[in-house]
Design a protein around this motif. Structure first.
Motif, PDB file in Angstrom:
ATOM      1  N   GLU A 167      21.086  13.363 -19.161  1.00 31.66           N
ATOM      2  CA  GLU A 167      22.553  12.866 -19.453  1.00 31.66           C
ATOM      3  C   GLU A 167      22.716  11.222 -18.710  1.00 31.66           C
ATOM      4  O   GLU A 167      23.629  10.441 -19.097  1.00 31.66           O
ATOM      5  CB  GLU A 167      23.589  13.617 -19.411  1.00 31.66           C
ATOM      6  CG  GLU A 167      23.584  14.918 -20.200  1.00 31.66           C
ATOM      7  CD  GLU A 167      23.858  14.301 -21.456  1.00 31.66           C
ATOM      8  OE1 GLU A 167      24.763  13.437 -22.071  1.00 31.66           O
ATOM      9  OE2 GLU A 167      22.963  14.535 -22.505  1.00 31.66           O
ATOM     10  N   ARG A 168      22.130  11.374 -17.540  1.00 31.72           N
ATOM     11  CA  ARG A 168      22.367  10.051 -16.814  1.00 31.72           C
ATOM     12  C   ARG A 168      22.235   8.705 -17.730  1.00 31.72           C
ATOM     13  O   ARG A 168      23.059   7.891 -17.462  1.00 31.72           O
ATOM     14  CB  ARG A 168      21.381  10.113 -15.712  1.00 31.72           C
ATOM     15  CG  ARG A 168      21.129   8.669 -15.106  1.00 31.72           C
ATOM     16  CD  ARG A 168      20.284   8.999 -13.767  1.00 31.72           C
ATOM     17  NE  ARG A 168      21.149   7.991 -12.762  1.00 31.72           N
ATOM     18  CZ  ARG A 168      20.941   8.329 -11.505  1.00 31.72           C
ATOM     19  NH1 ARG A 168      20.483   9.267 -10.982  1.00 31.72           N
ATOM     20  NH2 ARG A 168      21.701   7.428 -10.880  1.00 31.72           N
ATOM     21  N   GLY A 169      21.309   8.697 -18.585  1.00 30.95           N
ATOM     22  CA  GLY A 169      21.104   7.527 -19.485  1.00 30.95           C
ATOM     23  C   GLY A 169      21.844   7.549 -20.821  1.00 30.95           C
ATOM     24  O   GLY A 169      21.389   6.753 -21.626  1.00 30.95           O
ATOM     25  N   ALA A 170      22.603   8.731 -21.082  1.00 28.74           N
ATOM     26  CA  ALA A 170      22.986   8.857 -22.520  1.00 28.74           C
ATOM     27  C   ALA A 170      24.051   7.786 -22.996  1.00 28.74           C
ATOM     28  O   ALA A 170      24.705   7.165 -21.872  1.00 28.74           O
ATOM     29  CB  ALA A 170      23.497  10.262 -22.629  1.00 28.74           C
ATOM     30  N   ARG A 224      28.335  11.932 -15.216  1.00 24.45           N
ATOM     31  CA  ARG A 224      26.925  11.682 -15.249  1.00 24.45           C
ATOM     32  C   ARG A 224      26.734  10.346 -14.764  1.00 24.45           C
ATOM     33  O   ARG A 224      25.249   9.980 -14.202  1.00 24.45           O
ATOM     34  CB  ARG A 224      26.536  11.911 -16.676  1.00 24.45           C
ATOM     35  CG  ARG A 224      26.747  10.965 -17.635  1.00 24.45           C
ATOM     36  CD  ARG A 224      26.596  11.518 -19.250  1.00 24.45           C
ATOM     37  NE  ARG A 224      26.777  10.376 -20.078  1.00 24.45           N
ATOM     38  CZ  ARG A 224      28.011   9.986 -20.466  1.00 24.45           C
ATOM     39  NH1 ARG A 224      29.040  10.589 -19.959  1.00 24.45           N
ATOM     40  NH2 ARG A 224      28.197   9.312 -21.309  1.00 24.45           N
ATOM     41  N   ARG A 225      27.295   9.301 -14.660  1.00 24.70           N
ATOM     42  CA  ARG A 225      27.195   8.019 -14.402  1.00 24.70           C
ATOM     43  C   ARG A 225      27.002   7.668 -12.911  1.00 24.70           C
ATOM     44  O   ARG A 225      26.584   6.773 -12.570  1.00 24.70           O
ATOM     45  CB  ARG A 225      27.786   6.849 -15.349  1.00 24.70           C
ATOM     46  CG  ARG A 225      27.930   6.722 -16.750  1.00 24.70           C
ATOM     47  CD  ARG A 225      27.758   5.313 -17.217  1.00 24.70           C
ATOM     48  NE  ARG A 225      27.822   5.428 -18.795  1.00 24.70           N
ATOM     49  CZ  ARG A 225      26.622   5.620 -19.241  1.00 24.70           C
ATOM     50  NH1 ARG A 225      25.494   5.860 -18.802  1.00 24.70           N
ATOM     51  NH2 ARG A 225      26.638   5.550 -20.529  1.00 24.70           N
TER      52      ARG A 225
END
Ligand SMILES: NC(=O)c1ccc[n+]([C@@H]2O[C@H](COP(=O)([O-])OP(=O)(O)OC[C@H]3O[C@@H](n4cnc5c(N)ncnc54)[C@H](OP(=O)(O)O)[C@@H]3O)[C@@H](O)[C@H]2O)c1
Length: 285
Positions: free
Chosen positions: A23-26, A74-75
């Protein structure tokens, strides 16, 4: 009816780490996240989740506590944590703090380290505890270890400067070091001195510059309080143990207020961690 093995705590933790990594890059609004095994299905939407078949209270606690750190936050996040006695102490006056809270809170600290890019402590915590700041009570990657020592008081013999288990940074005031100096295996990072202290915002900006956006401020009371005063915490986790110390180092200390209206009354989530209770203050949505 065929027996279905329910999602257990180990499955839940592995799935949490997996969701955190993906999810970090979602994209901005992630669609419902679905994870499936032959026997169970987990559906996550924001901080909400649904599991089939029903799960144990232990697994439910893991998902409820950590899913928001993988989805809505998540970011990046800055989370402070302190384990304190009923009377608001984190250690004796001489600095003995093992252990104020119980095994469940210690395991929680390790899980937060595993979900974080960097773990931050103050110089006094390193001096008294010589912690490793690695992930040992669960699976997961070790975070970068960060020590704030504005006056450059620490010698190079501490484990985080020697053991090579993860990179270590020491943040000092710029009048105490130049670029490129080292303390054992750690990099010394000079930051501007603002009054007596280094501004938490400068610390976070330097960590962000290095790609470190998920930050766990693990103590002690002085360090977490400085992040709180500077409005630099998204969450503050305070685990209260059924212990009365009666004297010693305080947990949160803020500038004095004249009346209780000026006290902070953030939204809270509560979690039972063994005999202790953790209050999680939601400071920034
Ligand atoms: N129960 C718990 O959850 C827990 C967690 C961690 C630690 N502990 C215990 O707590 C005790 C230490 O806590 P503490 O509150 O006394 O101290 P601390 O927060 O560990 O360290 C405070 C020191 O860190 C440096 N520092 C932190 N933030 C800074 C900033 N923004 N700018 C400049 N310097 C900064 C300063 O060092 P200089 O003054 O040298 O610049 C400051 O004096 C130890 O006994 C430890 O065992 C308990």
């Amino acid at each position: 009816m065929a027996y279905r093995r329910m999602l257990d705590p180990d499955d839940a933790w592995r799935t949490i780490l997996d969701i955190a990594a993906v999810e970090r890059g979602a994209a901005d609004v992630p669609p419902p996240i679905v994870r499936q095994a032959p026997d169970w299905t987990l559906t996550v939407s924001g901080s909400e989740f649904r599991v089939e078949p029903p799960i144990s209270p232990e697994t439910d606690l893991l998902l409820a506590l950590y899913i928001p750190y993988c989805t809505t936050l998540r970011r990046g996040f800055v989370v402070g944590h302190l384990g304190q006695s009923l009377d608001g102490r984190i250690a004796t006056r001489d600095g003995a703090s093992r252990w104020v809270t119980g095994a469940a809170d210690i395991a929680h600290n390790h899980r937060m380290r595993a979900l974080s890019d960097a773990v931050v402590i103050g110089a006094a915590t390193l001096l008294h505890d010589d912690p490793q700041l690695t992930v040992r009570c669960c699976t997961g990657r070790n975070p970068v270890r960060v020590v704030i020592d504005s006056n450059r008081t620490l010698a190079d013999g501490y484990r985080v400067f020697r053991d090579g288990a993860a990179p270590s940074l020491v943040f000092v005031a710029a009048d105490k070091a130049g670029e490129g100096e080292r303390l054992g295996a750690a990099e010394i990072v000079p930051l501007p001195r603002r009054g007596e202290t280094i501004a938490p915002r400068d610390i976070l900006a330097e960590l962000a510059r290095r790609g470190l956006a998920r930050i766990f401020v693990e103590g002690g009371g002085v360090t977490v309080s400085r992040f709180l005063v500077a409005d630099c915490l998204d969450r503050l986790q305070i685990t209260v143990s059924p212990l009365i110390i009666g004297s010693g180092r305080p947990s949160i200390t803020l500038p004095e207020i004249a009346d209780l209206q000026q006290g902070l009354r953030p939204k809270m989530r509560r979690f039972d961690l063994g005999e202790d209770i953790m209050f999680e203050c939601l400071l920034h949505e």
